[in-house]
Design a protein around this motif. Sequence first.
Motif, PDB file in Angstrom:
ATOM      1  N   ALA A 114      36.435  29.724  47.497  1.00 10.13           N
ATOM      2  CA  ALA A 114      38.095  29.910  46.735  1.00 10.13           C
ATOM      3  C   ALA A 114      38.815  30.799  47.186  1.00 10.13           C
ATOM      4  CB  ALA A 114      37.381  29.902  44.790  1.00 10.13           C
ATOM      5  N   TYR A 115      39.830  30.624  46.804  1.00  9.06           N
ATOM      6  CA  TYR A 115      40.712  31.554  47.445  1.00  9.06           C
ATOM      7  C   TYR A 115      41.718  32.381  46.891  1.00  9.06           C
ATOM      8  CZ  TYR A 115      39.119  28.625  51.696  1.00  9.06           C
ATOM      9  OH  TYR A 115      38.895  28.180  52.391  1.00  9.06           O
ATOM     10  N   VAL A 116      42.106  33.908  46.762  1.00 15.21           N
ATOM     11  CA  VAL A 116      42.745  34.383  46.593  1.00 15.21           C
ATOM     12  C   VAL A 116      44.006  34.442  47.531  1.00 15.21           C
ATOM     13  CG1 VAL A 116      41.275  36.716  46.866  1.00 15.21           C
ATOM     14  CG2 VAL A 116      43.240  35.908  44.547  1.00 15.21           C
ATOM     15  N   CYS A 117      45.483  35.488  47.339  1.00 15.99           N
ATOM     16  CA  CYS A 117      46.165  35.880  48.072  1.00 15.99           C
ATOM     17  C   CYS A 117      45.780  36.885  48.498  1.00 15.99           C
ATOM     18  CB  CYS A 117      47.373  35.908  47.716  1.00 15.99           C
ATOM     19  SG  CYS A 117      48.000  34.150  47.057  1.00 15.99           S
ATOM     20  N   LYS A 118      46.441  37.394  49.725  1.00 19.85           N
ATOM     21  CA  LYS A 118      45.580  38.981  50.298  1.00 19.85           C
ATOM     22  C   LYS A 118      46.673  40.218  49.756  1.00 19.85           C
ATOM     23  CE  LYS A 118      43.428  38.715  54.557  1.00 19.85           C
ATOM     24  NZ  LYS A 118      44.095  38.943  55.814  1.00 19.85           N
ATOM     25  N   ASN A 119      47.013  40.182  48.523  1.00 26.08           N
ATOM     26  CA  ASN A 119      47.535  40.617  47.990  1.00 26.08           C
ATOM     27  C   ASN A 119      47.540  41.603  46.893  1.00 26.08           C
ATOM     28  OD1 ASN A 119      50.161  41.160  45.892  1.00 26.08           O
ATOM     29  ND2 ASN A 119      51.144  39.425  46.489  1.00 26.08           N
ATOM     30  N   PRO A 120      47.676  42.314  46.728  1.00 23.16           N
ATOM     31  CA  PRO A 120      47.316  43.033  45.216  1.00 23.16           C
ATOM     32  C   PRO A 120      47.434  42.835  43.544  1.00 23.16           C
ATOM     33  CG  PRO A 120      47.837  45.200  46.837  1.00 23.16           C
ATOM     34  CD  PRO A 120      48.280  43.160  47.184  1.00 23.16           C
ATOM     35  N   ASP A 121      48.378  42.192  43.683  1.00 21.48           N
ATOM     36  CA  ASP A 121      48.993  40.938  42.436  1.00 21.48           C
ATOM     37  C   ASP A 121      48.341  39.829  42.217  1.00 21.48           C
ATOM     38  OD1 ASP A 121      50.814  43.645  41.444  1.00 21.48           O
ATOM     39  OD2 ASP A 121      52.517  42.649  42.730  1.00 21.48           O
ATOM     40  N   CYS A 122      48.153  39.308  42.607  1.00 14.50           N
ATOM     41  CA  CYS A 122      47.464  38.171  43.091  1.00 14.50           C
ATOM     42  C   CYS A 122      46.108  38.977  42.436  1.00 14.50           C
ATOM     43  CB  CYS A 122      47.427  37.059  43.934  1.00 14.50           C
ATOM     44  SG  CYS A 122      48.588  36.156  44.019  1.00 14.50           S
ATOM     45  N   VAL A 123      45.213  40.071  42.721  1.00  8.37           N
ATOM     46  CA  VAL A 123      43.475  40.170  43.003  1.00  8.37           C
ATOM     47  C   VAL A 123      43.592  40.734  41.929  1.00  8.37           C
ATOM     48  CG1 VAL A 123      41.969  41.296  43.309  1.00  8.37           C
ATOM     49  CG2 VAL A 123      43.388  40.291  45.264  1.00  8.37           C
ATOM     50  N   LYS A 124      44.836  41.047  40.995  1.00  5.77           N
ATOM     51  CA  LYS A 124      44.685  41.907  39.689  1.00  5.77           C
ATOM     52  C   LYS A 124      44.774  40.683  38.538  1.00  5.77           C
ATOM     53  CE  LYS A 124      47.104  45.947  40.055  1.00  5.77           C
ATOM     54  NZ  LYS A 124      48.351  46.704  40.627  1.00  5.77           N
ATOM     55  N   LYS A 125      45.421  39.797  39.230  1.00 10.31           N
ATOM     56  CA  LYS A 125      45.912  38.652  38.361  1.00 10.31           C
ATOM     57  C   LYS A 125      44.815  37.694  38.213  1.00 10.31           C
ATOM     58  CE  LYS A 125      50.974  37.229  39.120  1.00 10.31           C
ATOM     59  NZ  LYS A 125      51.512  36.338  39.678  1.00 10.31           N
ATOM     60  N   ALA A 126      43.939  37.432  39.858  1.00 11.60           N
ATOM     61  CA  ALA A 126      42.436  36.454  39.077  1.00 11.60           C
ATOM     62  C   ALA A 126      41.466  37.609  38.715  1.00 11.60           C
ATOM     63  CB  ALA A 126      41.873  36.906  41.194  1.00 11.60           C
ATOM     64  N   LYS A 127      41.518  38.953  38.641  1.00 11.90           N
ATOM     65  CA  LYS A 127      40.409  39.040  37.784  1.00 11.90           C
ATOM     66  C   LYS A 127      41.110  38.952  36.043  1.00 11.90           C
ATOM     67  CE  LYS A 127      38.616  44.076  37.031  1.00 11.90           C
ATOM     68  NZ  LYS A 127      38.631  45.434  37.512  1.00 11.90           N
ATOM     69  N   LYS A 128      42.305  39.380  35.414  1.00 11.44           N
ATOM     70  CA  LYS A 128      42.501  39.801  34.384  1.00 11.44           C
ATOM     71  C   LYS A 128      41.992  37.662  33.701  1.00 11.44           C
ATOM     72  CE  LYS A 128      46.111  41.499  31.659  1.00 11.44           C
ATOM     73  NZ  LYS A 128      47.499  40.781  31.665  1.00 11.44           N
ATOM     74  N   ALA A 129      42.243  36.430  34.719  1.00 12.88           N
ATOM     75  CA  ALA A 129      41.773  35.839  34.219  1.00 12.88           C
ATOM     76  C   ALA A 129      40.710  34.926  34.783  1.00 12.88           C
ATOM     77  CB  ALA A 129      43.430  34.211  34.807  1.00 12.88           C
ATOM     78  N   ARG A 130      40.294  35.746  35.308  1.00 13.95           N
ATOM     79  CA  ARG A 130      38.858  35.451  35.681  1.00 13.95           C
ATOM     80  C   ARG A 130      38.622  33.895  36.496  1.00 13.95           C
ATOM     81  NH1 ARG A 130      34.742  37.967  34.119  1.00 13.95           N
ATOM     82  NH2 ARG A 130      35.061  39.855  32.793  1.00 13.95           N
ATOM     83  N   GLY A 131      39.840  33.384  37.305  1.00 10.32           N
ATOM     84  CA  GLY A 131      39.918  32.914  38.249  1.00 10.32           C
ATOM     85  C   GLY A 131      38.647  32.624  39.187  1.00 10.32           C
ATOM     86  N   PHE A 132      37.861  33.086  39.664  1.00  8.80           N
ATOM     87  CA  PHE A 132      36.527  33.083  40.342  1.00  8.80           C
ATOM     88  C   PHE A 132      35.687  32.238  39.441  1.00  8.80           C
ATOM     89  CE2 PHE A 132      38.941  35.441  43.839  1.00  8.80           C
ATOM     90  CZ  PHE A 132      39.192  34.090  44.240  1.00  8.80           C
ATOM     91  N   GLU A 133      35.218  33.149  38.576  1.00 10.95           N
ATOM     92  CA  GLU A 133      34.331  32.827  37.254  1.00 10.95           C
ATOM     93  C   GLU A 133      35.093  31.173  37.169  1.00 10.95           C
ATOM     94  OE1 GLU A 133      36.038  35.706  37.374  1.00 10.95           O
ATOM     95  OE2 GLU A 133      34.013  37.206  36.740  1.00 10.95           O
ATOM     96  N   ARG A 134      36.192  31.158  37.081  1.00 11.73           N
ATOM     97  CA  ARG A 134      36.499  29.901  36.720  1.00 11.73           C
ATOM     98  C   ARG A 134      35.833  28.805  37.830  1.00 11.73           C
ATOM     99  NH1 ARG A 134      42.156  30.230  33.133  1.00 11.73           N
ATOM    100  NH2 ARG A 134      41.591  31.108  31.595  1.00 11.73           N
ATOM    101  N   ALA A 135      36.621  28.991  39.646  1.00  9.13           N
ATOM    102  CA  ALA A 135      36.263  28.064  39.951  1.00  9.13           C
ATOM    103  C   ALA A 135      34.890  27.974  40.676  1.00  9.13           C
ATOM    104  CB  ALA A 135      37.201  29.453  41.281  1.00  9.13           C
ATOM    105  N   PHE A 136      33.612  29.179  40.160  1.00  7.57           N
ATOM    106  CA  PHE A 136      32.581  28.492  40.512  1.00  7.57           C
ATOM    107  C   PHE A 136      31.467  28.580  39.214  1.00  7.57           C
ATOM    108  CE2 PHE A 136      33.628  31.903  44.559  1.00  7.57           C
ATOM    109  CZ  PHE A 136      33.867  31.033  45.174  1.00  7.57           C
ATOM    110  N   LYS A 137      32.670  28.528  37.773  1.00  8.02           N
ATOM    111  CA  LYS A 137      31.295  27.996  36.972  1.00  8.02           C
ATOM    112  C   LYS A 137      30.139  29.571  36.882  1.00  8.02           C
ATOM    113  CE  LYS A 137      32.870  23.297  36.546  1.00  8.02           C
ATOM    114  NZ  LYS A 137      34.304  23.183  36.988  1.00  8.02           N
TER     115      LYS A 137
END
Length: 79
Positions: free
Chosen positions: A38-61
Amino acid sequence: MCVACRQMKEKKELIKVTKPKEGPIQIDETGKLPGRGAYVCKNPDCVKKAKKARGFERAFKCALPEDLYEKLDEVAKDG
Ligand SMILES: [Zn+2]
């Protein structure tokens, strides 16, 4: 696609995180690890958003190593 902003980007603009068949979920800096990615932009804002939204947890379940988002943040800041 970035798990935070959901935009399609070039691979060089993204950080890949891989869930191997065995072992912990990890940042895949070579992009060559086997397993689900799974991927996130090389951008601290996107990393922050991913953390908040638990993006990787969702992607990997499943749960992520505690420090993974910190490491992603460092990689993102390094550019
Ligand atoms: Zn993004």
